[in-house]
Design an enzyme around this catalytic site. Structure first.
Site, PDB file in Angstrom:
ATOM      1  CB  THR A 193      -0.929   0.030   1.228  1.00  0.00           C
ATOM      2  OG1 THR A 193      -0.142   0.103   2.414  1.00  0.00           O
ATOM      3  CG2 THR A 193      -1.822  -1.201   1.279  1.00  0.00           C
ATOM      4  CG  ASP A 194      -1.186   4.903  -1.241  1.00  0.00           C
ATOM      5  OD1 ASP A 194      -1.830   4.645  -0.194  1.00  0.00           O
ATOM      6  OD2 ASP A 194      -1.730   5.402  -2.244  1.00  0.00           O
ATOM      7  CG  PHE A 195       0.500   8.440   1.925  1.00  0.00           C
ATOM      8  CD1 PHE A 195      -0.508   9.214   2.490  1.00  0.00           C
ATOM      9  CD2 PHE A 195       0.734   8.560   0.558  1.00  0.00           C
ATOM     10  CE1 PHE A 195      -1.259  10.080   1.712  1.00  0.00           C
ATOM     11  CE2 PHE A 195      -0.012   9.428  -0.227  1.00  0.00           C
ATOM     12  CZ  PHE A 195      -1.014  10.195   0.354  1.00  0.00           C
ATOM     13  CB  SER A 196      -3.914   6.847   1.730  1.00  0.00           C
ATOM     14  OG  SER A 196      -3.989   6.109   0.524  1.00  0.00           O
TER      15      SER A 196
END
Length: 148
Positions: free
Chosen positions: A25-28
């Protein structure tokens, strides 16, 4: 039992369950777009493995001459995002076989919700990277469901 790690063959093709981890995943907490390629590759590799066509066997020449599969073209439709901790299902089906290529349809879903659709063209290549014809035994094993 390691075969459980490879998903399962179905009448249509193959199904593989994958969990989304933090690293996907990304930061979100949403799956980074390139990670879907990893999930799709696992689906294709395990589909072949359960059909008795492992990458090692292909390269060793167990089906005739040494060979490998290489993605030649891929068309992706990103319909909805997956998120951390989701359990996704990767499905792989053979759409069409040719002398030196395979066309596959792949989907990634979360339950009944379709997230990704992919159309994949896979080329058959020699260890040197040159196109080659698929051995008849491999063609037979990979024939689409219902093909005669």
């Amino acid at each position: 039992m390691t075969s459980a790690l490879a998903g399962r063959l179905t009448e249509e093709g193959h199904r593989l369950e994958v969990r989304v981890y933090f690293e996907d995943t990304d930061f979100s907490g949403v799956v980074y777009h390139a990670r879907y390629l990893h999930f799709l590759e696992r689906g294709r590799s395990d589909f072949l493995r359960l059909k008795g066509i492992g990458h090692r066997e292909l390269m060793s020449g167990a089906f005739g001459a040494p060979m490998a599969f290489a993605v030649r073209r891929m068309e992706l439709d990103f319909l909805r995002p997956a998120r951390i901790d989701d359990v996704l299902t990767v499905t792989t089906t053979t759409r069409q076989l040719g002398g030196a290529r395979i066309l596959l349809d792949q989907r990634i879903s979360r339950g009944e919700e379709l997230l990704i659709e992919a159309k994949v063209k896979v080329a058959v290549i020699s260890p040197e990277g040159k196109p080659m014809r698929m051995p008849p035994r491999v063609l037979e094993v990979l024939a689409p469901a219902g093909a005669e």
